[in-house]
Design a protein around this motif. Structure first.
Motif, PDB file in Angstrom:
ATOM      1  N   LEU A  84       0.824  -1.058  -0.019  1.00 42.81           N
ATOM      2  CA  LEU A  84       0.053  -0.328  -0.113  1.00 42.81           C
ATOM      3  C   LEU A  84       0.827   1.313  -0.223  1.00 42.81           C
ATOM      4  O   LEU A  84       0.289   2.270  -0.737  1.00 42.81           O
ATOM      5  CB  LEU A  84      -1.037  -0.159   1.084  1.00 42.81           C
ATOM      6  CG  LEU A  84      -1.828  -1.133   1.353  1.00 42.81           C
ATOM      7  CD1 LEU A  84      -2.858  -0.788   2.532  1.00 42.81           C
ATOM      8  CD2 LEU A  84      -2.568  -1.649  -0.047  1.00 42.81           C
ATOM      9  N   TYR A 166      -8.596  -3.245  -3.126  1.00 47.40           N
ATOM     10  CA  TYR A 166      -7.508  -3.412  -2.165  1.00 47.40           C
ATOM     11  C   TYR A 166      -7.734  -4.858  -1.401  1.00 47.40           C
ATOM     12  O   TYR A 166      -6.807  -4.948  -0.343  1.00 47.40           O
ATOM     13  CB  TYR A 166      -7.331  -2.060  -1.424  1.00 47.40           C
ATOM     14  CG  TYR A 166      -7.153  -0.994  -2.228  1.00 47.40           C
ATOM     15  CD1 TYR A 166      -5.850  -0.688  -2.653  1.00 47.40           C
ATOM     16  CD2 TYR A 166      -8.360  -0.190  -2.510  1.00 47.40           C
ATOM     17  CE1 TYR A 166      -5.741   0.394  -3.423  1.00 47.40           C
ATOM     18  CE2 TYR A 166      -8.106   1.140  -3.133  1.00 47.40           C
ATOM     19  CZ  TYR A 166      -6.985   1.254  -3.596  1.00 47.40           C
ATOM     20  OH  TYR A 166      -6.905   2.362  -4.259  1.00 47.40           O
ATOM     21  N   ALA A 250      -1.761  -2.839  -5.151  1.00 48.83           N
ATOM     22  CA  ALA A 250      -2.344  -1.532  -5.031  1.00 48.83           C
ATOM     23  C   ALA A 250      -1.985  -0.604  -6.030  1.00 48.83           C
ATOM     24  O   ALA A 250      -2.274  -0.244  -7.147  1.00 48.83           O
ATOM     25  CB  ALA A 250      -2.016  -0.881  -3.607  1.00 48.83           C
ATOM     26  N   ALA A 372      -6.739  -3.999  -9.660  1.00 44.48           N
ATOM     27  CA  ALA A 372      -6.583  -2.880  -9.161  1.00 44.48           C
ATOM     28  C   ALA A 372      -6.778  -1.572  -9.888  1.00 44.48           C
ATOM     29  O   ALA A 372      -6.838  -1.823 -11.123  1.00 44.48           O
ATOM     30  CB  ALA A 372      -4.773  -2.938  -8.646  1.00 44.48           C
TER      31      ALA A 372
END
Length: 406
Positions: A84, A166, A250, A372
């Motif tokens: 992330l 996510y 991500a 994503a």
């Protein structure tokens, strides 16, 4: 530099330096990262990507990080690079599923509703809701040192769909039942929700009142971390990305020791998702005090302001700041006479990525629920983000004329 002349600059830059090179950004040889921030030893640097031959950025990192992204992640001394943020963190934190928490972003009586714990979020997603204000969805992977997060607010379906990107466990107090109930109660999203009408698997142990005394009741709710973990266990949700099997990525980040400088791209040091004037975009209700992000060259972060003040975490007084700001332009519609909104968050559209004081114009693509959001420049190359937190603004396409920067 205003957005209306960005296209001409990008075209000119392509003529001068592009030379038709469409090599993907992930093609150069990589540096094996180390958690001490060294960026790798001489033994694991190939001749194609020798950092000693590359220019140094002002912060001491190597420039051209957009050509040196993180690829495979490996555990080193109990740490891994976060999916992330790209930063080194405890491997257990990196590999566990994040939580996506709905947080209000209102202003009441000339004071912004206090937000607790929000500075610990790795990603913040912001989008308009009814009343032409915005609401936040904060995505946390680092929450072990938090007791609670709040206030907690209700769900809209486009936030649920973004949480799927996510593989987050979605957390909310309330929902727009006609538009959210079907998806939130399905097996498409794991959720920890307060027990209210429209929710079939409530988790009352995770929520409580008593936060923000003196504010309206809807701003006094909170989610406590211990209760959240009990609910996740009771509901038998998978707690790691690997066990759940849906997470892809991500963002793509510059590797350790590098910074994505984007030399030659237009500067953007003050960024306005709703422009400088009042408008109905959701970001434009601040009048003479627009929502904005101000870039600090010393630390490479964009600091968030709204309602004429720094936006801070009430728990620690820390101003919210991120390494990357994204404008994701989405088609939007008004659904009914309650002013509930809908946004198309799958497919493709225009995008603007702000990082290292620059703006890169391009597109976003996302083809299905569990894919994503991938951002590409105008040459079709994936945009590499700088390590750190990211703030994504869902921009209503019909109001995108108001976005601005300088």
């Amino acid at each position: 530099m205003k957005k209306r002349i960005l296209a001409a600059i990008i075209i000119a830059m392509g003529i001068l330096v592009g030379c038709g090179d469409n090599t993907p950004v992930n093609s150069p040889a990589q540096v094996t990262p180390l958690p001490d921030g060294s960026g790798g030893s001489a033994d694991n640097v190939t001749s194609e990507a020798d950092p000693t031959e590359e220019p140094m950025a002002e912060n001491g990192k190597l420039a051209n990080g957009e050509k040196h992204p993180i690829t495979e992640r490996t555990e080193v001394n109990g740490q891994m690079q976060s999916y992330l943020t790209g930063e080194w963190k405890d491997a257990d934190v990196v590999q566990r599923r994040s939580m996506a928490v709905m947080i209000p972003n209102n202003q009441i009586k000339s004071a912004t509703v206090p937000q607790h714990g929000i500075s610990q979020a790795s990603i913040i997603y912001e989008a308009p809701v009814e009343g032409r204000i915005t609401r936040l969805m904060a995505i946390f992977e680092d929450y072990d040192n938090l007791e609670l997060i709040g206030p907690i607010r209700s769900s809209r379906d486009y936030y649920v769909y973004e949480a799927m990107a996510y593989d987050s466990i979605y957390c909310n107090w309330g929902l727009a039942v006609p538009y959210v109930a079907d998806v939130i109660n399905s097996d498409r999203i794991d959720n920890v929700s307060q027990s209210l009408e429209g929710i079939t698997k409530g988790a009352p142990e995770a929520f409580g009142r008593g936060l923000n005394d003196g504010y309206a009741q809807e701003f006094t709710s909170s989610m406590n971390i211990e209760g959240y973990e009990k609910a996740v266990a009771r509901l038998k949700y998978a707690t790691t990305y690997e066990a759940h099997g849906r997470f892809q990525q991500a963002f793509t980040f510059a590797d350790e020791g590098y910074i994505a400088t984007y030399e030659g791209y237009p500067e953007a040091t003050v960024v306005y998702p709703g422009g400088n004037t009042s408008n109905r975009s959701g970001y434009g209700n601040s009048g003479n005090n627009p929502i904005k992000f101000e870039y600090n060259e010393e630390d490479g972060l964009y600091y968030r302001y709204q309602y004429g003040e720094a936006q801070v975490d009430a728990d620690n007084g820390e101003q919210l700041a991120v390494a990357n700001v994204v404008f994701k332009i989405c088609h939007g519609e008004v659904r009914d006479n309650h002013d509930y909104l809908a946004f198309r968050v799958h497919g493709t559209g225009k995008a603007y990525v702000f990082t290292n004081g620059k703006v890169i114009e391009g597109t976003w693509k996302r083809n299905s629920d569990y894919e994503a959001n991938i951002f590409y420049d105008n040459n079709g190359n994936e945009i590499v983000f700088n390590q750190g937190k990211t703030w994504i603004c869902c921009i209503w396409e019909e109001y995108s004329e108001y976005i601005d920067w300088e």
